[in-house]
Design a protein around this motif. Structure first.
Motif, PDB file in Angstrom:
ATOM      1  N   SER A 165       0.829  -1.210   0.000  1.00 18.40           N
ATOM      2  CA  SER A 165       0.000   0.000   0.000  1.00 18.40           C
ATOM      3  C   SER A 165       0.860   1.255   0.000  1.00 18.40           C
ATOM      4  N   HIS A 167       0.161   5.328   1.191  1.00 19.23           N
ATOM      5  CA  HIS A 167      -0.718   6.374   1.725  1.00 19.23           C
ATOM      6  C   HIS A 167      -0.006   7.697   1.533  1.00 19.23           C
ATOM      7  N   ASP A 169      -0.689  12.122   1.204  1.00 20.78           N
ATOM      8  CA  ASP A 169      -1.604  13.272   1.220  1.00 20.78           C
ATOM      9  C   ASP A 169      -0.788  14.532   1.004  1.00 20.78           C
ATOM     10  N   SER A 240     -10.221  12.666  -2.619  1.00 18.15           N
ATOM     11  CA  SER A 240      -9.455  11.454  -2.331  1.00 18.15           C
ATOM     12  C   SER A 240      -9.649  10.474  -3.475  1.00 18.15           C
ATOM     13  N   THR A 242      -8.408   6.320  -4.853  1.00 15.38           N
ATOM     14  CA  THR A 242      -7.651   5.087  -4.627  1.00 15.38           C
ATOM     15  C   THR A 242      -7.326   4.466  -5.978  1.00 15.38           C
ATOM     16  N   GLN A 253      -2.535  -1.273  -3.229  1.00 13.78           N
ATOM     17  CA  GLN A 253      -3.485  -0.165  -3.303  1.00 13.78           C
ATOM     18  C   GLN A 253      -2.829   1.139  -2.870  1.00 13.78           C
ATOM     19  N   ALA A 254      -3.119   2.205  -3.623  1.00  8.67           N
ATOM     20  CA  ALA A 254      -2.679   3.542  -3.207  1.00  8.67           C
ATOM     21  C   ALA A 254      -3.896   4.314  -2.726  1.00  8.67           C
ATOM     22  N   VAL A 255      -3.760   4.941  -1.561  1.00  7.27           N
ATOM     23  CA  VAL A 255      -4.829   5.764  -0.989  1.00  7.27           C
ATOM     24  C   VAL A 255      -4.294   7.191  -0.936  1.00  7.27           C
ATOM     25  N   LEU A 256      -4.851   8.042  -1.801  1.00  5.82           N
ATOM     26  CA  LEU A 256      -4.245   9.357  -2.029  1.00  5.82           C
ATOM     27  C   LEU A 256      -5.267  10.454  -1.764  1.00  5.82           C
ATOM     28  N   SER A 257      -4.798  11.579  -1.276  1.00  4.29           N
ATOM     29  CA  SER A 257      -5.739  12.666  -1.002  1.00  4.29           C
ATOM     30  C   SER A 257      -5.063  14.021  -1.084  1.00  4.29           C
ATOM     31  N   THR A 270       3.666   7.074   3.225  1.00  8.22           N
ATOM     32  CA  THR A 270       4.075   5.779   3.780  1.00  8.22           C
ATOM     33  C   THR A 270       3.838   4.705   2.734  1.00  8.22           C
ATOM     34  N   LYS A 279       8.917   5.390   5.112  1.00  8.99           N
ATOM     35  CA  LYS A 279       8.126   6.581   5.470  1.00  8.99           C
ATOM     36  C   LYS A 279       8.908   7.797   4.995  1.00  8.99           C
TER      37      LYS A 279
END
Ligand SMILES: NC(=O)c1ccc[n+]([C@@H]2O[C@H](COP(=O)([O-])OP(=O)(O)OC[C@H]3O[C@@H](n4cnc5c(N)ncnc54)[C@H](OP(=O)(O)O)[C@@H]3O)[C@@H](O)[C@H]2O)c1
Length: 368
Positions: A165, A167, A169, A240, A242, A253-257, A270, A279
């Motif tokens: 993953s 994460h 932002d 946001s 994904t 998975q990438a969770v971006l915002s 991270t 990190k």
């Protein structure tokens, strides 16, 4: 042994940039003490919608250098035979027409992020660049910084296992209730909002960690996007998205915002892997350190390495040196941040805007 002559690249700067961005790149590339001996950059001309503004920029930001020409139009910069490459730093929705005008008179182009308003504009630009045999690159400066190159080595080596993953932002409080609605961050005519302005930076880390990972074989992710608009002007305020990379070798998975009305609570990026994590410190567009954690089979941290990166300047010259070397070598795109990655970026932004219902006003996108 014969000494190799450095390539000398002459830049034409398009716009004086109220937010000082052109200044940052000019001061970064002109430094002699940046430990590079194969590339010399020279700012040859500055174009603004007002010649006084161009001259003022040269006087205040470039030491009043008399050898730099001030022009009261962008076209004069494109046509100047003493200019090799154009740096486009106008608001997002002007990138297409400014770059196209430069390409048509066979100038190489480095264009600020986001490279265009949408993917169709970018494809049209790339076709024109191909037809005219010129180099074209989005100014994704983060990709060329030494920290990113080191991150890639560790990430791709497999020592931490496969990535799972990302994460990331990037948020900034633009004080949107107290700035004019014509400010480029709020004005939909200028591509305002969080996604196009800040989104490229969380995304570049997902592209580096997942899309470019050797296990991915350049497969595009599936995209889910969500947008909260501000009633002030209707641009996206909190966004946001994904990205799912799901194939036989890689499931990640990438969770971006990104947001324009708040600062990030946990800034940085991270990346988690099967056997550890990396990190990356804030600010994610020009980070100066990261921490690598190695886990044992019980998930306990057994080793931690901190890496720090120091260099002279703001970190914008690495991309400019890449431009110079590509042009010297007759390349029309960079291997690190090539056309395919900018096309992917614009494809993702188109899709997030479509799912989030953020349409730019009619006529703003020049190619649909
Ligand atoms: N890489 C980075 O770290 C970074 C940082 C900031 C911004 N950027 C990018 O650089 C671009 C410009 O951002 P910025 O913050 O410098 O923008 P800005 O402060 O609003 O300045 C944009 C400049 O574009 C020119 N311009 C041409 N047509 C315009 C129009 N219709 N409205 C307003 N300005 C117009 C103006 O220069 P003249 O009057 O001189 O013609 C203006 O000063 C954006 O695409 C942004 O994403 C990148």
């Amino acid at each position: 042994m014969a000494q190799i002559q450095p390539i000398s690249l002459r830049w034409g700067i398009i716009s004086t940039g109220d937010a000082n961005n052109p200044f940052r790149i000019c001061s970064s590339i002109q430094r002699r003490a940046r430990n590079v001996d194969d590339v010399v950059h020279k700012v040859a001309a500055v174009g603004s919608r007002s010649v006084d503004k161009a001259q003022q920029f040269i006087d205040t930001s470039l030491g009043g250098d008399k050898s730099i020409k001030a022009y009261g139009s962008y076209t004069e910069v494109y046509k100047d035979a003493d200019v090799d490459v154009i740096y486009v730093a106008t608001p997002h929705t002007y990138h297409y027409e400014n770059s196209l005008d430069a390409i048509k008179v066979k100038k190489h182009v480095l264009c600020e992020k986001p490279v265009t308003s949408n993917r169709a504009e970018l494809q049209s630009l790339l076709d024109a660049a191909k037809e005219n045999g010129v180099f074209f690159m989005e100014a994704m400066w983060t990709r060329f910084q030494p920290l990113s190159l080191e991150f890639k080595k560790i990430s791709d080596s497999g020592g931490l296992g496969l990535p799972i993953s990302v994460h990331a932002d990037l948020s900034g409080n633009f004080n949107i209730h107290n700035i004019p609605k014509t400010h480029r961050i709020l004005d939909p005519n200028l591509g305002g909002g969080a996604l196009l302005d800040l989104g490229p930076y969380p995304l570049v880390w997902a592209i580096m960690a997942l899309y470019e990972n050797p296990a991915n074989s350049a497969t595009k992710p599936t995209i889910t996007g969500s947008i909260l608009k501000t009633p002030l002007t209707g641009v996206d305020c909190n966004t946001s998205f994904t990205l799912n990379f799901n194939q036989s070798k890689l499931a990640a998975q990438a969770v971006l915002s990104c947001s324009i009305n708040t600062d990030a609570l946990d800034p940085g990026v991270t990346v988690r892997y099967e056997r550890g994590s990396i990190k990356i410190a804030s600010p994610i567009y020009v980070p100066k350190s990261f921490v690598v954690q190695y886990l044992n089979e019980r998930g306990v941290v057994v080793k931690e390495e901190k890496k720090f990166f120091e260099y002279i300047g703001r970190g914008m010259h690495f991309q400019a040196d890449e431009v110079a070397r590509c042009i010297r070598d007759g390349k029309t795109e960079s291997a690190l941040w090539g056309h395919e990655k900018s096309l992917l970026e614009m494809h993702i932004f188109d899709e997030v805007r479509r799912q989030g219902g953020y349409e730019l006003p009619p006529g703003v996108e020049k190619v649909l």
